[in-house]
Scaffold this active site. Structure first.
Site, PDB file in Angstrom:
ATOM      1  N   PHE A 179       0.869  -1.173   0.000  1.00  0.00           N
ATOM      2  CA  PHE A 179       0.000   0.000   0.000  1.00  0.00           C
ATOM      3  C   PHE A 179       0.911   1.229   0.000  1.00  0.00           C
ATOM      4  O   PHE A 179       1.888   1.273   0.747  1.00  0.00           O
ATOM      5  CB  PHE A 179      -0.891  -0.015   1.254  1.00  0.00           C
ATOM      6  N   ASP A 207       2.538  -5.498   8.411  1.00  0.00           N
ATOM      7  CA  ASP A 207       1.315  -4.703   8.317  1.00  0.00           C
ATOM      8  C   ASP A 207       0.151  -5.683   8.210  1.00  0.00           C
ATOM      9  O   ASP A 207       0.047  -6.441   7.236  1.00  0.00           O
ATOM     10  CB  ASP A 207       1.388  -3.795   7.088  1.00  0.00           C
ATOM     11  N   TYR A 223     -10.459  -0.340  11.295  1.00  0.00           N
ATOM     12  CA  TYR A 223     -11.723   0.049  10.655  1.00  0.00           C
ATOM     13  C   TYR A 223     -12.148  -0.883   9.526  1.00  0.00           C
ATOM     14  O   TYR A 223     -13.187  -0.670   8.907  1.00  0.00           O
ATOM     15  CB  TYR A 223     -11.659   1.490  10.131  1.00  0.00           C
ATOM     16  N   LYS A 224     -11.378  -1.939   9.280  1.00  0.00           N
ATOM     17  CA  LYS A 224     -11.756  -2.900   8.247  1.00  0.00           C
ATOM     18  C   LYS A 224     -12.505  -4.069   8.895  1.00  0.00           C
ATOM     19  O   LYS A 224     -13.657  -3.937   9.275  1.00  0.00           O
ATOM     20  CB  LYS A 224     -10.510  -3.356   7.478  1.00  0.00           C
ATOM     21  N   ARG A 232     -12.467  -4.992  -6.520  1.00  0.00           N
ATOM     22  CA  ARG A 232     -12.189  -5.680  -5.251  1.00  0.00           C
ATOM     23  C   ARG A 232     -13.486  -5.973  -4.514  1.00  0.00           C
ATOM     24  O   ARG A 232     -14.356  -5.106  -4.390  1.00  0.00           O
ATOM     25  CB  ARG A 232     -11.311  -4.813  -4.331  1.00  0.00           C
TER      26      ARG A 232
END
Length: 407
Positions: free
Chosen positions: A137, A206, A231-232, A382
């Site tokens: 990312f 990560d 938050y995922k 996605r």
């Protein structure tokens, strides 16, 4: 089509996690974007209302002690710990993923340079290189570049597959993603961590796209440092604070590049000289974001109160993604999409990425049709599968709408 619909109904009827769906605020939309932002747990608004009205509104400053605000970063870290395979006392919650990546990576380099170079002479001369996942990312790459400049290291981007052959006596730290955010590929954390350790370097992982979706095993596999967002798949809400894992035996040596009053051994001593606190508290910096922190705390109740195991979540995740790939294979005309997510379970996270012409426009039409995923440039659709609230009927419908959209 009717056969797949019937199969979805049968799978939903046998799903041991199906009842958890009622714990979330959902509607008729098929929501497959939990790998970007998890759905709202239904009880969180009332808990946040209490934090605002009673803890802040009535108790005010007293809440730092009486409502447990001051110890919340460690207490909530201990709640996340079982979800990533860590014992208590090794995770602190606060700041963003980016900030925690910076802390972890700089601290890793400092430890490697303190260990010494090739001859173990303690001058650190041999440890002047950081390896970073070339497919990471973007923020992780930006942070790694800054950390390299700050520590006098060279930055070397390599793919995870290239890491074992790229490691050497110069390597100080390696920053890797457990799951590739574009493709959903799950990287081999145990093997890569062993390889990093074998060359005398430190591994920083990560976990943004794995925590809450699949087993991680931080303690079991001897991971040095790890970071992740909440938050995922942990459903902590937009901008909810991230977390930092520091393996227990490394905590006395964890030298944060961001020493703050919250991580001081005497935070209220207001001393001009910094003295780090003991334990994971060293990962704190400044005053925590209490509103977001306690919304996350409430969201984690779904795991504790319902006795949800990561193993059960992983089993359903694989079943959901298997079924989605099956439905796509049967519904979508040949040649219209190509899966870039590995088919092997050991290499798959909790998402499916499909390469598709005009993917950006296709996703817009999917969302208009009530199926929410997301688009990653230049050509990837996605779809994220959060087993706590996604069902097999959702999967079948998503594939059916995708076929109609591409038709």
């Amino acid at each position: 089509m009717s056969d797949l619909k019937s199969t979805a109904e049968e799978l939903d009827a046998a799903d041991g996690l199906a009842a958890l769906r009622t714990r979330f605020v959902l509607d008729d939309v098929t929501y497959l974007d939990g790998n970007s932002l998890g759905a709202l747990p239904a009880h969180v608004p009332a808990r946040v209302d209490d934090v605002v009205r009673r803890q802040w509104g009535e108790l005010r400053i007293r809440s730092w002690e009486e409502s447990g605000w001051w110890t919340a970063p460690e207490r909530i870290g201990d709640r996340i710990a079982p979800l990533v395979g860590a014992a208590a006392g090794q995770i602190v919650v606060g700041d963003s993923t980016s900030v925690n990546v910076f802390k972890a990576l700089v601290a890793a380099v400092r430890m490697a340079q303190e260990d010494g170079g090739d001859g173990g002479d303690g001058d650190g001369a041999g440890r002047d290189e950081i390896l970073v996942d070339a497919t990471t990312f973007p923020t992780d790459g930006y942070i790694a570049e800054s950390a390299a400049r700050m520590t006098g290291c060279a930055l070397r981007p390599v793919t995870p597959a290239e890491v074992p052959s790229a490691l050497g006596a110069r390597t100080a730290a390696v920053l890797l993603n457990h799951v590739d955010y574009r493709t959903g590929r799950l990287h081999d954390l145990p093997a890569l961590t062993r390889a990093v350790h074998a060359c005398g370097a430190y591994a920083v992982w990560d976990l943004c796209h794995s925590a809450g979706a699949l087993p991680v095993g931080l303690d079991e596999h001897g991971v040095d440092l790890a970071v992740g967002c909440t938050y995922k798949y942990l459903n902590g809400g937009p901008g909810s604070p991230a977390y930092l894992y520091v393996r227990r035996d490394l905590q006395p040596r964890f030298d944060s590049p961001l020493p703050g009053w919250n991580s001081h051994a005497e935070p209220f001593g207001m001393r001009p000289a910094y003295a780090p606190a003991s334990g994971a508290v060293r990962g704190r910096v400044g005053t925590p974001d209490i509103l977001s922190l306690l919304a996350l705390d409430a969201a984690l109740d779904v795991w504790d109160e319902d006795g949800v195991s990561v193993a059960a979540v992983r089993a359903k995740s694989l079943a959901l993604t298997d079924f989605f790939l099956r439905c796509v294979g049967e519904y979508v005309p040949g040649g219209r999409v190509e899966s870039v997510t590995p088919t092997a379970h050991a290499e798959r996270g909790s998402q499916v990425a499909l390469r598709c012409d005009d993917a950006g426009e296709v996703m817009k039409r999917l969302i208009e049709g009530g199926v929410v995923g997301d688009f990653r440039a230049p050509d990837v659709l996605r779809f994220g599968f959060t087993p706590l609230y996604v069902g097999f009927a959702d999967v079948e419908r998503a594939a059916r709408v995708l076929a109609r959209t591409l038709g």
